[in-house]
Design an enzyme around this catalytic site. Structure first.
Site, PDB file in Angstrom:
ATOM      1  N   LEU A  53       0.809  -1.215   0.000  1.00 48.73           N
ATOM      2  CA  LEU A  53       0.000   0.000   0.000  1.00 48.73           C
ATOM      3  C   LEU A  53       0.842   1.265   0.000  1.00 48.73           C
ATOM      4  CD1 LEU A  53      -2.519  -1.112   2.794  1.00 48.73           C
ATOM      5  CD2 LEU A  53      -2.560  -1.695   0.361  1.00 48.73           C
ATOM      6  N   TYR A 103       2.454  11.549 -11.761  1.00 50.72           N
ATOM      7  CA  TYR A 103       1.876  10.598 -10.823  1.00 50.72           C
ATOM      8  C   TYR A 103       1.330   9.384 -11.555  1.00 50.72           C
ATOM      9  CZ  TYR A 103      -1.286   8.634  -7.310  1.00 50.72           C
ATOM     10  OH  TYR A 103      -1.925   7.782  -6.446  1.00 50.72           O
ATOM     11  N   LYS A 107       2.516   5.376 -11.271  1.00 49.41           N
ATOM     12  CA  LYS A 107       1.624   4.281 -10.879  1.00 49.41           C
ATOM     13  C   LYS A 107       1.565   3.215 -11.972  1.00 49.41           C
ATOM     14  CE  LYS A 107      -0.255   4.388  -7.410  1.00 49.41           C
ATOM     15  NZ  LYS A 107       0.239   4.035  -6.052  1.00 49.41           N
ATOM     16  N   ASN A 132     -11.234   7.608  -5.912  1.00 46.94           N
ATOM     17  CA  ASN A 132     -11.124   8.344  -4.649  1.00 46.94           C
ATOM     18  C   ASN A 132     -11.638   7.481  -3.503  1.00 46.94           C
ATOM     19  OD1 ASN A 132     -10.484  11.296  -5.595  1.00 46.94           O
ATOM     20  ND2 ASN A 132     -12.090  10.554  -6.955  1.00 46.94           N
ATOM     21  N   HIS A 280     -43.122  13.398  36.721  1.00 46.79           N
ATOM     22  CA  HIS A 280     -42.936  13.356  38.170  1.00 46.79           C
ATOM     23  C   HIS A 280     -43.937  12.377  38.788  1.00 46.79           C
ATOM     24  CE1 HIS A 280     -40.126  16.504  37.727  1.00 46.79           C
ATOM     25  NE2 HIS A 280     -40.979  17.540  37.711  1.00 46.79           N
ATOM     26  N   PRO A 281     -43.671  11.904  40.009  1.00 46.55           N
ATOM     27  CA  PRO A 281     -44.589  10.958  40.676  1.00 46.55           C
ATOM     28  C   PRO A 281     -46.032  11.475  40.712  1.00 46.55           C
ATOM     29  CG  PRO A 281     -42.536  11.089  41.892  1.00 46.55           C
ATOM     30  CD  PRO A 281     -42.463  12.152  40.832  1.00 46.55           C
TER      31      PRO A 281
END
Length: 370
Positions: A53, A103, A107, A132, A280-281
């Site tokens: 890689l 490049y 390659k 990409n 709430h209760p």
């Protein structure tokens, strides 16, 4: 099997090694630019597979393209040959290998060396011309537009788009890694002599920017991405990995009164809304019914009673629920309903509705259950 990974500290290398270890491939030789060259000889003596890689993307001098992308490939293959090692070799190339630029030429030279090595030695080689690649751990402001957009948009930094209409072909890092491991295990996807990642996403640069920008704004809207859109789902996973470490959390607007609170958590255009209700209760909430809106209630703390009465009838149906025995209760249409806290502590209920609340069409009608 002993596996050699060159470029082990790079974007693809890090992801590949992590997943190899997840799949119990633990004997991995990691080789990168800072690794002593003497180790290359040792590693190429007994490795059973090579993921090559390593490469050069942004050199200071154009001549470094050929040195990094062809020269080191040649060195690696010569070491394997010297050691009599016919381990299969997988190399990452680029779709730019067909272009006549420094490049691309470097390659292409690396590809040609791989194929000639295979013909010479009979060794199996895999050459992947990648488009990409995007995903977590990719370096922003380097050679990935997606990484740069995710990083800058997440951090509130400016971005630059020269041509929004540019068409991009993208592959997601998890798909790349999965294909590479398939090759390792003898199931490579070969098309026209080259390895290929099966899932490729084609879209415009402008569309990518629009999607990523929507992620930044989604917190205010409590929105989720379109998870049935595979590209958007993968971009969202990528975007979250670029959030600044001090920006993982965000507050929600709590609607608080003497009964407790009600807080919207998530909204979607087609999968409804999730909210958290605290009572709430002794408090009863609800006493209303819906034509089409339906809900699911899940008490996760405390204990209570969810009561129903079908519209136009007298019979009341009670469901007693608590946070120790998690039970989902469906709220059907046409039934007036309420939820009462029967405990001595706050009761917390997670509520899902099949549609996000619209104040112009609330579909909510007051009607006491009892």
């Amino acid at each position: 099997m002993k596996i050699l990974v060159t470029g082990s500290c790079g974007f693809v290398g890090k992801n590949l090694i992590a997943e190899l270890k997840n799949r119990k491939y633990n004997d991995i030789y990691e080789y990168d630019i800072d690794t002593g060259p003497e180790k290359l000889d040792a590693y190429t003596k007994d490795c059973g597979f090579v993921f090559h890689l390593a490469g050069v993307n942004r050199p200071k001098n154009e001549t470094e393209f050929m040195t990094g992308n062809f020269g080191f490939t040649d060195t690696l293959l010569n070491k394997l040959k010297e050691n009599g090692n016919m381990a299969p070799v997988l190399i990452t190339s680029s779709i730019q290998a067909v272009l006549d630029n420094p490049y691309g030429r470097s390659k292409k030279a690396g590809e040609d060396r791989m194929f000639s090595y295979s013909e010479e030695t009979g060794t199996k080689v895999y050459v992947y011309r990648l488009p990409n690649v995007f995903g977590k751990w990719c370096r922003p402001n380097y050679n990935s537009a997606v990484a740069t957009f995710c990083n800058n948009i997440a951090a509130g930094l400016p971005i630059k788009v020269n041509d929004a209409s540019v068409v991009m072909n993208l592959v997601y890092i998890d798909d790349v890694v999965n294909e590479f491991i398939n090759a390792l295990e003898g199931r490579a996807n070969i098309i026209g002599g080259f390895g290929a990642v099966p899932v490729v996403h084609t879209t415009t640069l402008g569309h990518i920017v629009d999607i990523i920008t929507s992620f930044r704004d989604s917190r205010k809207k409590l929105a989720l991405p379109k998870l049935d859109d595979e590209l958007e789902r993968k971009l969202y996973s990528t975007y979250l990995s670029y959030l600044p470490a001090d920006d993982f959390s965000y507050p929600l607007e709590m609607h608080v009164d003497e009964r407790g609170s009600f807080t919207e958590f998530l909204r979607t255009p087609d999968r409804g809304q999730v909210s958290v209700n605290i009572s709430h209760p002794g408090i009863t909430k609800g006493n209303h019914w819906h034509h089409s809106k339906n809900e699911k209630f899940l008490v996760v703390k405390g204990k209570g009673c969810i009561s129903f009465r079908k519209y136009g009838t007298d019979e009341v149906i009670d469901y007693h629920v608590n946070g120790k025995e998690l039970t989902v209760v469906d709220i059907p249409t046409g039934y007036t309903h309420c939820i009462t806290n029967e405990g001595d502590e706050d009761m917390v209920t997670v509520m899902w509705a099949n549609e996000a609340f619209d104040p112009d069409r609330p579909d909510t009608y007051y009607e006491p259950v009892r």
